[in-house]
Write a protein that holds these residues in place. Structure first.
Motif, short mmCIF file in Angstrom:
data_model
loop_
_atom_site.label_atom_id
_atom_site.label_comp_id
_atom_site.label_asym_id
_atom_site.label_seq_id
_atom_site.Cartn_x
_atom_site.Cartn_y
_atom_site.Cartn_z
N GLU A 241 0.99 -1.29 0.10
CA GLU A 241 0.16 -0.02 -0.05
C GLU A 241 1.00 1.14 -0.04
O GLU A 241 0.39 2.33 -0.78
N ALA A 242 2.07 1.09 0.63
CA ALA A 242 2.91 2.33 0.81
C ALA A 242 3.94 2.43 -0.53
O ALA A 242 4.49 3.49 -0.39
N GLY A 243 4.01 1.40 -1.14
CA GLY A 243 4.89 1.37 -2.28
C GLY A 243 6.09 1.18 -1.92
O GLY A 243 7.13 2.00 -2.34
N ILE A 244 6.58 0.57 -0.78
CA ILE A 244 7.86 0.58 -0.34
C ILE A 244 8.49 -0.91 -0.32
O ILE A 244 7.45 -1.69 -0.31
N ALA A 245 9.52 -1.25 -0.12
CA ALA A 245 9.90 -2.66 0.35
C ALA A 245 9.89 -2.82 1.60
O ALA A 245 9.82 -2.06 2.61
N LEU A 246 9.59 -4.15 2.11
CA LEU A 246 9.58 -4.46 3.33
C LEU A 246 10.56 -4.03 4.19
O LEU A 246 10.56 -3.67 5.43
N GLN A 247 11.95 -4.16 3.77
CA GLN A 247 13.15 -3.59 4.76
C GLN A 247 12.95 -2.27 4.90
O GLN A 247 13.49 -1.79 5.79
N THR A 248 12.33 -1.46 4.03
CA THR A 248 12.39 -0.02 4.26
C THR A 248 11.36 0.26 5.49
O THR A 248 11.69 1.14 6.25
N PHE A 249 10.16 -0.65 5.49
CA PHE A 249 9.28 -0.59 6.72
C PHE A 249 10.18 -0.81 8.00
O PHE A 249 9.87 -0.09 9.20
N TYR A 250 10.81 -1.77 8.06
CA TYR A 250 11.66 -2.37 9.27
C TYR A 250 12.66 -1.27 9.55
O TYR A 250 13.31 -1.25 10.76
N ARG A 251 13.13 -0.17 8.72
CA ARG A 251 14.04 0.59 9.19
C ARG A 251 13.55 1.74 9.99
O ARG A 251 14.11 2.55 10.56
N HIS A 252 12.03 2.08 9.74
CA HIS A 252 11.45 3.03 10.27
C HIS A 252 10.76 2.54 11.76
O HIS A 252 10.34 3.14 12.73
N PHE A 253 10.06 1.15 11.45
CA PHE A 253 9.49 0.73 12.61
C PHE A 253 9.86 -0.79 13.01
O PHE A 253 10.12 -1.41 12.19
N ALA A 254 9.95 -1.10 14.30
CA ALA A 254 10.55 -2.15 14.67
C ALA A 254 9.36 -3.44 14.34
O ALA A 254 9.69 -4.43 14.37
N GLY A 255 8.01 -3.05 14.20
CA GLY A 255 7.15 -3.90 14.17
C GLY A 255 5.73 -3.42 13.93
O GLY A 255 5.45 -2.27 13.94
N LYS A 256 4.58 -4.15 13.68
CA LYS A 256 3.50 -3.71 13.59
C LYS A 256 2.95 -2.87 14.68
O LYS A 256 2.18 -1.80 14.38
N ASP A 257 3.11 -3.46 15.81
CA ASP A 257 2.61 -2.55 17.14
C ASP A 257 3.19 -1.29 17.16
O ASP A 257 2.69 -0.33 17.67
N GLN A 258 4.52 -0.92 16.84
CA GLN A 258 5.23 0.33 16.65
C GLN A 258 4.38 1.09 15.92
O GLN A 258 4.32 2.32 16.06
N LEU A 259 4.08 0.51 14.60
CA LEU A 259 3.33 1.34 13.86
C LEU A 259 1.96 1.86 14.11
O LEU A 259 1.57 2.91 14.07
N LEU A 260 1.24 0.91 14.80
CA LEU A 260 -0.18 1.05 15.35
C LEU A 260 0.04 2.10 16.40
O LEU A 260 -0.81 3.11 16.50
N LEU A 261 0.96 2.25 17.28
CA LEU A 261 1.30 3.28 18.25
C LEU A 261 1.62 4.83 17.56
O LEU A 261 1.05 5.43 18.00
N ALA A 262 2.07 4.86 16.49
CA ALA A 262 2.38 5.89 15.81
C ALA A 262 0.84 6.28 15.06
O ALA A 262 0.71 7.66 14.98
N VAL A 263 0.11 5.35 14.56
CA VAL A 263 -1.19 5.78 14.12
C VAL A 263 -1.91 6.23 15.16
O VAL A 263 -2.40 7.29 14.87
N PHE A 264 -1.97 5.53 16.24
CA PHE A 264 -2.70 6.10 17.53
C PHE A 264 -2.38 7.52 17.88
O PHE A 264 -3.24 8.63 18.14
#
Length: 233
Positions: free
Chosen positions: A68-91
């Motif tokens: 959805e974001a148009g990025i590689a999976l490793q790019t996601f993990y450079r910014h967030f340790a996992g899905k929970d950290q992402l959901l925290l950022a969304v919250f």
């Protein structure tokens, strides 16, 4: 044997500044550009997560998110340790955005007491129906408490915008002689704990006949705690 005189130190503005100074300056500029790019990428990831959460809820996967974001999976993990950290950022993002919207809408109200009432009503009015996704009361409640167990300090800080709004109006009301809060900072925090608890209760309990009636009861309780006049109910 003659000794060689040491070179005088170069001024940073001198045209003869050493090469390492040029490299250091360039590095500083590149670091700033890199930080800006990283912030933009993180924001685009959070925006993509918010879009997916509307349809997928918390079941979204990091693979779906990277697509959805148009990025590689490793790019996601450079910014967030996992899905929970992402959901925290969304919250954090959603709370900050909502607080700004409510504050802007309250500016037209005549006094701080009216604005305090408006804040409490607006939080509880979102119980009307369950919009699903990130806007749904059940999703917000379930994820709030799950993330609170993992990131208690961060969740408390994420809720800070609403606490700050209430504290700001309590101080203004006290200065105007409209209310008599014992401690505006503590009273604001306690009031938001009450409002949050009521919101979380009705997110899963049978819906009240009138959300406005519930909000009015909560407001009457808070108003009395803030040192305001009692409301006949």
């Amino acid at each position: 044997m003659p000794t060689q005189k040491p070179h005088a130190p170069h001024s940073p503005d001198s045209p003869e500044a050493p090469l390492w100074a040029d490299r250091a300056a360039e590095r500083s500029r590149s670091v700033q550009r890199s930080k800006a790019r990283s912030r933009e990428q993180a924001q685009s990831i959070v925006a993509a997560a918010r879009r997916l959460l509307q349809t997928e809820g918390a079941t979204l996967t990091t693979q779906e998110l990277s697509k959805e974001a148009g990025i590689a999976l490793q790019t996601f993990y450079r910014h967030f340790a996992g899905k929970d950290q992402l959901l925290l950022a969304v919250f954090e993002d959603v709370v900050s955005e909502r607080a700004s919207e409510v504050e802007a809408a309250a500016r037209k109200l005549p006094d701080p007491v009216a604005r305090l009432r408006f804040y409490i009503f607006e939080i509880l009015r979102s119980l009307r129906g369950d919009g699903g996704g990130i806007t749904g009361a059940r999703f917000i409640t379930a994820e709030h408490w799950r993330l609170y167990q993992l990131f208690p300090v961060e969740i408390a800080e994420a809720n800070r915008p609403f606490v700050a709004l209430v504290e700001q109006e309590l101080r203004a009301a006290a200065a105007a002689g409209l209310l008599r809060p014992a401690d505006p900072a503590t009273d604001a925090w306690l009031a938001l704990q009450l409002v949050t608890a009521v919101f979380h209760h009705y997110a899963f309990a049978p819906a009240p006949t009138s959300v406005d009636d519930v909000a009015e009861q909560v407001w009457a309780f808070c108003l009395a705690a803030f040192g305001g006049p009692p409301i006949e109910r």
